[in-house]
Design a protein around this motif. Structure first.
Motif, short mmCIF file in Angstrom:
data_model
loop_
_atom_site.label_atom_id
_atom_site.label_comp_id
_atom_site.label_asym_id
_atom_site.label_seq_id
_atom_site.Cartn_x
_atom_site.Cartn_y
_atom_site.Cartn_z
N LYS A 1 0.83 -1.21 0.00
CA LYS A 1 0.00 0.00 0.00
C LYS A 1 0.86 1.26 0.00
CE LYS A 1 -3.99 -2.03 0.23
NZ LYS A 1 -4.85 -2.09 -0.93
N ILE B 1 1.84 4.76 -3.12
CA ILE B 1 1.65 6.19 -2.93
C ILE B 1 2.74 6.92 -3.69
CG2 ILE B 1 1.65 8.07 -1.24
CD1 ILE B 1 0.80 5.93 0.84
N GLN C 1 0.33 10.92 3.83
CA GLN C 1 -0.79 10.93 2.89
C GLN C 1 -1.58 9.64 3.00
OE1 GLN C 1 -1.90 13.47 0.85
NE2 GLN C 1 -3.64 12.10 0.63
N PHE C 2 -0.88 8.51 3.13
CA PHE C 2 -1.52 7.22 3.29
C PHE C 2 -2.41 7.23 4.53
CE2 PHE C 2 -1.39 3.04 5.38
CZ PHE C 2 -2.07 2.30 4.45
N SER D 1 -3.75 9.80 6.06
CA SER D 1 -4.91 10.69 5.92
C SER D 1 -5.95 10.08 4.98
CB SER D 1 -4.49 12.07 5.43
OG SER D 1 -3.97 12.00 4.13
N ASP D 2 -5.51 9.29 4.01
CA ASP D 2 -6.47 8.65 3.07
C ASP D 2 -7.20 7.49 3.73
OD1 ASP D 2 -4.43 8.95 0.05
OD2 ASP D 2 -5.68 10.40 1.09
N THR D 3 -6.53 6.79 4.65
CA THR D 3 -7.11 5.58 5.20
C THR D 3 -7.66 5.78 6.61
OG1 THR D 3 -4.98 4.86 6.06
CG2 THR D 3 -5.62 4.07 3.87
#
Length: 70
Positions: free
Chosen positions: A48, A52, A64-65, A67-69
């Motif tokens: 995962k 990114i 970023q990962f 905040s996305d998940t």
């Protein structure tokens, strides 16, 4: 000695060997199950994170990962 075959997948729980449980080896034995579950979860997470796009530093992509998940 052989290596465990891993599949990238997330495990919500990690096996705990109970004191009354006989210890068994091998690819599916309980002696290796927790290690396999942790390694597969780390492999899933690594896959995962590597997807990114790089945004400068490794922590930028990881942030970023997260905040996305959530």
């Amino acid at each position: 000695m052989s290596n465990l075959m891993l599949t990238a997948q997330w495990h919500d729980t990690i096996n705990q060997v109970e004191t009354s449980e006989p210890i068994t080896g091998g690819a599916e034995g309980n002696a290796n199950l927790a290690t396999k579950q942790l390694a597969e979860s780390l492999l899933w997470l690594k896959d995962k994170v590597e997807k990114i796009p790089s945004q400068g530093s490794p922590t930028d992509g990881f942030n970023q990962f997260l905040s996305d998940t959530g």
